[in-house]
Structures are given as C-alpha cells and as structure tokens.
Design a protein around this motif. Structure first.
Motif, PDB file in Angstrom:
ATOM      1  N   GLY A  60      49.276  53.077  78.234  1.00 19.24           N
ATOM      2  CA  GLY A  60      49.473  52.157  77.114  1.00 19.24           C
ATOM      3  C   GLY A  60      48.323  52.144  76.124  1.00 19.24           C
ATOM      4  O   GLY A  60      47.158  52.341  76.486  1.00 19.24           O
ATOM      5  N   GLU A  61      48.692  51.875  74.849  1.00 22.32           N
ATOM      6  CA  GLU A  61      47.716  51.852  73.759  1.00 22.32           C
ATOM      7  C   GLU A  61      46.600  50.854  74.025  1.00 22.32           C
ATOM      8  O   GLU A  61      45.461  51.075  73.623  1.00 22.32           O
ATOM      9  N   LYS A  62      46.896  49.765  74.728  1.00 26.83           N
ATOM     10  CA  LYS A  62      45.843  48.751  74.892  1.00 26.83           C
ATOM     11  C   LYS A  62      44.696  49.253  75.780  1.00 26.83           C
ATOM     12  O   LYS A  62      43.628  48.655  75.802  1.00 26.83           O
ATOM     13  N   PHE A  63      44.928  50.365  76.493  1.00 19.87           N
ATOM     14  CA  PHE A  63      43.842  50.935  77.288  1.00 19.87           C
ATOM     15  C   PHE A  63      43.123  52.073  76.567  1.00 19.87           C
ATOM     16  O   PHE A  63      42.280  52.739  77.135  1.00 19.87           O
ATOM     17  N   LYS A  64      43.518  52.310  75.303  1.00 22.48           N
ATOM     18  CA  LYS A  64      42.832  53.348  74.522  1.00 22.48           C
ATOM     19  C   LYS A  64      41.546  52.752  73.958  1.00 22.48           C
ATOM     20  O   LYS A  64      41.405  52.530  72.754  1.00 22.48           O
ATOM     21  N   GLN A  65      40.641  52.418  74.853  1.00 23.49           N
ATOM     22  CA  GLN A  65      39.414  51.726  74.495  1.00 23.49           C
ATOM     23  C   GLN A  65      38.239  52.416  75.191  1.00 23.49           C
ATOM     24  O   GLN A  65      38.415  53.140  76.170  1.00 23.49           O
ATOM     25  N   ASP A 134      40.429  53.097  70.083  1.00 23.60           N
ATOM     26  CA  ASP A 134      40.396  51.882  69.277  1.00 23.60           C
ATOM     27  C   ASP A 134      39.145  51.065  69.639  1.00 23.60           C
ATOM     28  O   ASP A 134      38.597  51.187  70.735  1.00 23.60           O
ATOM     29  N   ILE A 137      40.896  45.580  67.964  1.00 18.48           N
ATOM     30  CA  ILE A 137      42.173  45.810  67.282  1.00 18.48           C
ATOM     31  C   ILE A 137      42.077  46.913  66.228  1.00 18.48           C
ATOM     32  O   ILE A 137      43.064  47.250  65.593  1.00 18.48           O
ATOM     33  N   LYS A 139      42.107  50.487  64.967  1.00 18.41           N
ATOM     34  CA  LYS A 139      42.628  51.755  65.490  1.00 18.41           C
ATOM     35  C   LYS A 139      41.675  52.920  65.232  1.00 18.41           C
ATOM     36  O   LYS A 139      41.186  53.084  64.118  1.00 18.41           O
ATOM     37  N   ASN A 243      48.249  46.880  66.333  1.00 21.19           N
ATOM     38  CA  ASN A 243      47.590  46.190  67.444  1.00 21.19           C
ATOM     39  C   ASN A 243      47.684  44.680  67.293  1.00 21.19           C
ATOM     40  O   ASN A 243      47.783  43.952  68.273  1.00 21.19           O
ATOM     41  N   ALA A 246      51.033  43.887  68.526  1.00 19.70           N
ATOM     42  CA  ALA A 246      51.413  44.667  69.708  1.00 19.70           C
ATOM     43  C   ALA A 246      52.719  45.412  69.480  1.00 19.70           C
ATOM     44  O   ALA A 246      53.625  45.387  70.312  1.00 19.70           O
TER      45      ALA A 246
END
Lengths: 342, 342
Positions: A60-65, A134, A137, A139, A243, A246
């Motif tokens: 998931g995108e939220k873990f692209k950190q 990211d 928030i 990107k 973001n 979501a």
C-alpha cells in the motif's frame, strides 16, 4: 517473449515483454539477487519466491515512506548484501519506486531490476528511472533518478490483480492518450476494460504501446525542462488530493485530468465537446471526475508541489485530445480558478 | 582569496580558498539559499547566519543518521524549499555529508554548496562528491555521489576548532602523505601541529596541497575501480571500530593505519623502519596507534564493509612511504591476521 531495448541518456534498458518470471535467473546470477516485494504479491505468488532471498514490505501507498526504506536497508545489511548485490523489485509502483530508491542509496548504489505486477507500474511507474518515497502526505518528496538493468513483464501477475487496480492503471493509459495519442484515445473509446481483461494479446499490445509513449516522452527530455512535464497531466491536483483523501492514484489523477480539461477550456481554447469526450472516457473506465474537497487545504499542499517554480505552476493543459501543452499559470490565478471549480 | 577549478567527470567544481563567508551571497542568489549547520557552528559563529534561512542539526557523528535527514527534509518542506533552492552546508564532515545526501534526494535533487569548517572536511570529506549517513553502527551505509556547485574555505572557522578536531584532520593528511606523497610525509615529520596552528599561510598551503592530492586520486578513478581505493588506507579497520568504540574518526583511522602498516610488512615487504616512521608521525600528531578491542565483534562489522567484494577484502597496504597499493586479501586470511594482531 519479446525483447525491446530502450536507450536512455546514460543506459540501455532491456524490456522483456510477455516473459516468464523464471527468465530472471537466466539474466542475473541467482547468488547475487535479493528480491523485494509486498505482502500481497508474496502471498498470491509464493511459488515464484521459493529458494530466493526475499524482503517483504507491507502493501500500500501509505507504506511508501522512509520508515519502510529504513527497514529494508536493515534487512539488506542482515542478508550481508554488498556492492555486487542486485535488488529485484516485484510489485506495483510502490514497490518498484522503493526498489529504485533503495538501490540508488544502498552502499551508494547497487544494481536493480524491476518486475511490475500492476498495469500502472507496467505502463508508467517503471519507465524513466524516477523513483522516490512520500514524506508524510507529500508525494515522492525524496527520490532519485536511476535506470534499472532490465524490466520484465510477466502477465501472469495480472490474473490476481484486483479490478480496482486495473482501473488505476487505465487512468495513466487515458492520460497518455490525452497528451500524446488521439488514435489510442479513440481505440479506448471503442473498447472497454472488460474486453482488455479477457484478451492477453490486446493487453500486450496496449502495454507495449504505452511503454513506447512514456519512453518517447521521457527520452526526448532527460532534464525535464519541457516535453516530459506533459506526463504531469492531472497530477498537480491529483497528487495533492491523493494522500489527503486516501484516494487510489488513478482516481486522484482522474479527478485532476477532469479539472485540467475544464481549465483547458477557459485558458486554452480546448473545446467543450472534447472535454465531454474526456469525461465520458474516464467514466467508461470506471474512473471518477469529481470530489467534494476542502480546496483551502488542498491549495496548501499544491504550494509545496515539486512542479512549482517560483511564482508560477507549470500546469499541463490540452490543446485538443492527443495534444497536451505545458502552461505556466501564476499561482494567484491558479488559486482563484481552483476556488471557482471546487 | 584564490579560486581553483577542479574538473570532475560530470561537473566543474570551483574552490574558493582563503575566502570570506560573505562571498557566498555574491555567488548565489540569497533568496534561494537555505543553510544547514550544526549547533556548535551556529552558536560559535551566530553573526554569520543573521538574516538567513538556517536549519540547525545536533552536532556529532552519532546524529549522522537517517532520522536527522528526515528532520531536515521536514524543515525544508516547512520553509517551502523548491527545486530552485540551493542548500549550503556549513560544518564538518557530518554536516557536509548530510548536505550532499539531502540535496541528492530532496525533490530528486537540488543544488548544494559546501563550506567545510574542520580540517578533516577541508582536506577530505568535501572533495569527490561522496556523501552519506550511517545506518546504526555501519558507516556511510547509504549515500550518493553528488558534486557541489562550489566549495568555500573560510579559515576563520579554524579559530574555534577544538584541538581534538585539528588532530582528527591531521590523521587524513598523514593518510594522504602515506599513500601518495613522501615529500609531504617528510614535511610533516619536520613540523608539528602547533606550528601549523599558528601559521595561516602554512595551513593554507597544506590544505591546498591535500585538496590537490585527494582531487587527483578521485578524478583519476571516477568509478572507484582502482586508484581511488587507496583513500581507504586505514579505513577498513578504522570504520569498524569508530562507531563501535565511539572513537573520533582520526583516532579510528590512525589505529587502522598503524595496523595496515604492520600487515604491509608481512604481506608486502614494507620495511620495519618505515613502519616506525609511520607510528612516530602518528604519535607526533597526537594520534593513537593501538586499542584494546573485541576483535570478534569488530570482525562481524568488517564483514559488512562496503569494500568487501565476494570472498576478498580490497585492503590498502603500503609499498613504501608515499606509495600505497590495493591488495585483495581473502577474508579468511584477513580474519586470521587481525586475530593475531589484536
């Protein structure tokens, strides 16, 4: 299997279309490889990863950190990965972006290869070498540009791709059609998502055509001073809302493309009829073109957009379908326009 | 002030020696600059940072970690830094390394300039474009290679440099003499730290000579396949013990150089007399050449060294003073040798 070579400024990248995953072991020495994938792919295609060194990240995108990147680097150290190690990213854009980023940094750079498993990654995220993660928030706020050794397209991954992800991918395909390819736009109008899903041949042709479009735009403008900016069609607003609300990436840029089409009418003589065709095509491929949003908050994020340059935003508008244009809009004017739109 | 241009593969880097800090504002537009420095420099030279956008990080190698980088990036976003922003790093190697690293990543790359404030940074860390941060105890485990726009040497910073840091810097100067410059080695033998400290002219000449040595080695080998590895003299063991025993960098590599000199006798016909000269010079410049250490733990860190390549370690030995050589040593043999030494 078909091999196509794409020549970038500093590197030739081989693309293996319609290839089997097992081909990787013929291309690179197995002992040097470490695979990076996400939990979904690892679970759905576990047989592909037997007997391999694998690092699995949450999906998931939220873990692209950066925290995920830190974790992968710790695991690379534990696996005693060295400068000869080749990192092979298997997944959607989140995984392939992180793969390129990590390979840029680890020991100041190791080789990487990408196996895109989503349509979005196949036609967009994997081509051009841009990567990143990211920051909160924001990107892709940090990243690098690094070409992989090769891209491998194994369409068996599409069999387990959720419909939602098919829709996401077609948002970028529609983007390519809008800015560069009126014939592709018409072809999409005359077909449907469902028809593409059941025809491997149709998908292979569609994917290769879109890889070609993205490659041509990227290679014509390696320093991103002009043409390449067209790829940001729908992305200024899209990134800002993605973001924050979501949203799936495809939904976010679909809303961005719809807004940019509308702005193209007032600022750039784009016709009302063509705007209708864009909205209808988005709708046909199950993409949204409107959203209730807090434009004040969205505006604060847009102000931090990488595409900002001093007092102007390099916004992408359409002249007509198949013909995008970079259009600098003063920030104040853009703020007013978005205020009216939403 | 003296301007010297160094030509690297992808960029010409200007060095301004014996320059005043205020010259920066003549070289880059003030409105686009953000300064990065540490608490010590910011406190000791506060007048230099009046009316400037400044990000201040805690001082010391233990903060050369991704968490500090994350924090700086958050502040850059808050300052609305964009792709036109120029990041100016003012500090020792920790600050200049982080500056280059952050400038490589932020928005996929912005410009940076470096103002080294320690001797170590002036003669070593700032030249060649390598940057990075540590990952836990592993030194420079992530990083990139990026040349700054310019380097500015303002020797007024040396007036507040602690003696400990002078000693650290001379460790790298002695390294340069050992691997490349027998005349410099003799000059150092005939002088002393105290003499250099009181003569600005002597220091300027010494610094320029060392910048030149480092530049020649780096530019002769941009891909780091040969010659450049010489700069790792003393660093394989040095890096392993530096974070583990919280040693100053100069002390760590001094111990590493002493060990490498001893190994040079058994594996490479380096003479006992020359080894004595190396140890005496280290001693003369207040550097240690021995340490009680847990060689088993140190060995585990050496195994993860970036300089490892499969089953060999590219170790740096001396043929004679002023003449270093890259010497691949099988890991098993190196392990045994270190076991005997410590």
């Amino acid at each position: 299997m078909q091999k196509v070579e794409y020549i970038f400024q500093d590197k030739i990248v081989s693309c293996f279309f319609d290839a089997d995953f097992s081909v990787i072991e013929k291309l690179v020495p197995k002992v040097a490889t470490v695979y990076l994938t996400d939990e979904n792919i690892h679970q759905l295609h576990s047989e592909k990863f037997n007997d391999k060194k694998v690092i699995v990240v949450p999906a998931g995108e939220k873990f692209k950190q950066q925290s995920t990147v830190d974790n992968v680097i710790d695991q690379l150290i534990q696996l005693e990965a060295d400068r000869e190690t080749i990192l092979i990213g298997v997944g959607g854009g989140v995984v392939t972006d992180m793969t390129g980023y990590i390979a840029s940094l680890y020991m100041r750079g190791i080789k990487c290869c990408l196996v895109p498993t989503t349509i979005l990654a196949m036609v967009d995220a994997c081509i051009g070498g841009k990567n990143g993660v990211d920051v909160g928030i924001y990107k892709n706020m940090v990243g690098t540009v690094k070409q992989p050794e090769f891209l491998l397209y194994d369409y068996s991954f599409l069999k387990t791709l959720p419909t939602e992800e098919w829709i996401n991918g077609f948002a970028e395909i529609i983007k390519h059609a809008c800015i560069k390819d009126a014939d592709l736009f018409a072809e999409l109008e005359n077909s449907s998502l469902e028809e593409f899903k059941i025809s491997a041949l149709k998908m292979d042709r569609l994917i290769q055509r879109n890889v070609q479009i993205k490659y041509q735009v990227v290679s014509a403008d390696p320093l991103e001073q002009g043409e390449r900016r067209l790829l940001n069609f729908g992305h200024t607003l899209g990134h800002a809302i993605e973001n924050m609300y979501a949203l799936p990436h495809g939904h976010a840029i679909s809303i961005g493309m719809a807004a940019a089409s509308t702005i193209s009418i007032s600022l750039n003589n784009f016709s009302l009829e063509e705007r209708e065709r864009v909205l209808n095509l988005l709708n046909k491929y199950h993409l949204p073109f409107d959203l209730e949003l807090d434009i004040q908050k969205v505006w604060q994020i847009i102000l931090r957009d990488k595409k900002r340059s001093g007092k102007d935003m390099k916004f992408i508008l359409l002249n007509k379908i198949g013909d995008g244009v970079v259009f600098p809009i003063p920030l104040i004017q853009l703020g007013n326009i978005l205020n009216e739109l939403f």
